[in-house]
Design a protein around this motif. Structure first.
Motif, PDB file in Angstrom:
ATOM      1  N   HIS A 159       0.904  -1.022  -0.489  1.00  0.00           N
ATOM      2  CA  HIS A 159      -0.154   0.291   0.258  1.00  0.00           C
ATOM      3  C   HIS A 159       0.835   1.314  -0.063  1.00  0.00           C
ATOM      4  CE1 HIS A 159      -3.356   2.908   0.363  1.00  0.00           C
ATOM      5  NE2 HIS A 159      -2.787   2.423   1.764  1.00  0.00           N
ATOM      6  N   THR A 161       0.351   5.733   0.098  1.00  0.00           N
ATOM      7  CA  THR A 161       0.431   6.419  -0.056  1.00  0.00           C
ATOM      8  C   THR A 161       1.047   7.534  -0.337  1.00  0.00           C
ATOM      9  OG1 THR A 161       0.406   6.358   2.646  1.00  0.00           O
ATOM     10  CG2 THR A 161      -1.588   5.770   1.808  1.00  0.00           C
ATOM     11  N   LEU A 228      -8.706  -4.255   2.664  1.00  0.00           N
ATOM     12  CA  LEU A 228      -8.641  -3.609   1.321  1.00  0.00           C
ATOM     13  C   LEU A 228      -9.397  -2.498   0.461  1.00  0.00           C
ATOM     14  CD1 LEU A 228      -7.961  -7.496  -0.343  1.00  0.00           C
ATOM     15  CD2 LEU A 228      -6.225  -5.535   0.762  1.00  0.00           C
ATOM     16  N   ILE A 231      -9.111   1.150   1.072  1.00  0.00           N
ATOM     17  CA  ILE A 231      -7.747   0.983   0.606  1.00  0.00           C
ATOM     18  C   ILE A 231      -8.148   1.149  -1.007  1.00  0.00           C
ATOM     19  CG2 ILE A 231      -5.448   0.260  -0.631  1.00  0.00           C
ATOM     20  CD1 ILE A 231      -5.410  -1.193   2.001  1.00  0.00           C
ATOM     21  N   THR A 232      -9.416   0.703  -1.900  1.00  0.00           N
ATOM     22  CA  THR A 232      -9.302   1.288  -3.727  1.00  0.00           C
ATOM     23  C   THR A 232     -10.073   1.990  -3.858  1.00  0.00           C
ATOM     24  OG1 THR A 232     -11.462  -0.012  -2.744  1.00  0.00           O
ATOM     25  CG2 THR A 232      -9.520  -1.683  -3.928  1.00  0.00           C
ATOM     26  N   SER A 237      -5.466   5.104  -4.836  1.00  0.00           N
ATOM     27  CA  SER A 237      -5.845   4.547  -5.268  1.00  0.00           C
ATOM     28  C   SER A 237      -6.459   4.929  -6.525  1.00  0.00           C
ATOM     29  CB  SER A 237      -7.014   3.642  -4.139  1.00  0.00           C
ATOM     30  OG  SER A 237      -5.715   3.229  -2.998  1.00  0.00           O
ATOM     31  N   ASN A 244      -2.294  -0.362 -10.290  1.00  0.00           N
ATOM     32  CA  ASN A 244      -2.729  -0.413  -9.337  1.00  0.00           C
ATOM     33  C   ASN A 244      -3.558  -2.298 -10.062  1.00  0.00           C
ATOM     34  OD1 ASN A 244      -2.186  -2.893  -6.806  1.00  0.00           O
ATOM     35  ND2 ASN A 244      -2.250   0.014  -5.279  1.00  0.00           N
TER      36      ASN A 244
END
Length: 263
Positions: A159, A161, A228, A231-232, A237, A244
């Protein structure tokens, strides 16, 4: 006669040894020591990189050291020492109790202390990462100091950021290795656009992550799904959605459904 022959042989050996200079010996030993990795070409003409144990290295992190990377760390050190100075001044005001904004100063001091507990650790972890590579279906993070980290593919995801808004001048992003229980295994800071083979890493991880998530029971899958999903949906993202390709939750949901229907 035999004694003379032995003396001549001994003299020849000494002359041979004297002709080999220490410099040549050192160069030869360095060649042996430097054979940590080798490259071979298979029947298809593809270059295969091997480690010292002749294990194929599938992937190895390639991160360009650009001006922005060095500026990022330079700016961090400026903020670090500026923060130390501010803590000293604030502490003096707190002890003298002459500051009207005492409460605000104490709150800022607390926040800065928390930040400084985390930031130097990230700097250390980044500088301590010697190599990150994949071989034998494992991601291996080699360190200068401490024990190396060995993770089976499919048991984690990457991940990345952006830096916090308060650190907008710091161009390094947070690169986090996280397992599917939400535990942070390792954390370092790199410039994402300077990672030359990031897409290749995602392509390698994708089938392993899919297989792992499809193999989980319903409860553990929902726990991983809840980790998850946010995060998407975050800004980063969505910005790098085409890059990704570690996992596709919609595809995994479909695969799980097909697996359940096939029972």
């Amino acid at each position: 006669m035999e004694n003379k022959a032995k003396q001549m042989n001994n003299q020849d050996c000494k002359n041979l040894e004297s002709n080999i200079s220490p410099k040549e010996v050192n160069q030869e030993s360095k060649k042996q020591e430097s054979k940590n990795t080798e490259s071979q070409i298979d029947s298809k003409g593809t270059t295969i990189k091997l480690d010292s144990n002749d294990d194929e290295i599938i992937w190895e992190l390639k991160h360009k050291k650009t001006l922005y990377f060095f500026w990022s760390w330079f700016a961090r050190y400026i903020l670090f020492f500026s923060g130390i100075y501010y803590i000293i001044i604030t502490t003096q005001k707190y002890l003298s109790k002459d500051d009207n904004g005492l409460l605000i100063s104490v709150i800022l001091l607390f926040c800065l202390i928390l930040w400084f507990l985390v930031s130097p650790l990230l700097i250390y972890k980044t500088l301590n990462a010697r190599k990150i590579l994949i071989k034998n279906n494992n991601l291996i993070l080699q360190k200068y100091i401490g024990k190396d980290i060995n993770l089976p593919l499919g048991a984690f995801f990457i991940h990345i950021t952006f830096p916090a808004a308060s650190a907008g001048l710091l161009t390094c992003g947070d690169v986090q290795i996280i397992d599917f229980h939400g535990n942070y295994i390792y954390h370092l800071q790199l410039i994402e656009d300077n990672i030359e083979n990031l897409n290749q890493l995602y392509d390698i991880l994708n089938p392993y992550i899919n297989d792992f998530l499809c193999s989980l029971d319903k409860d553990n899958y929902h726990k991983a799904y809840n980790i998850l999903l946010p995060i998407t949906q975050d800004f980063h993202s969505n910005l790098y959605k085409k890059k990704n390709k570690q996992f596709n939750l919609d595809k995994i949901e479909k695969l799980r459904k097909e697996k359940e229907d096939g029972k």
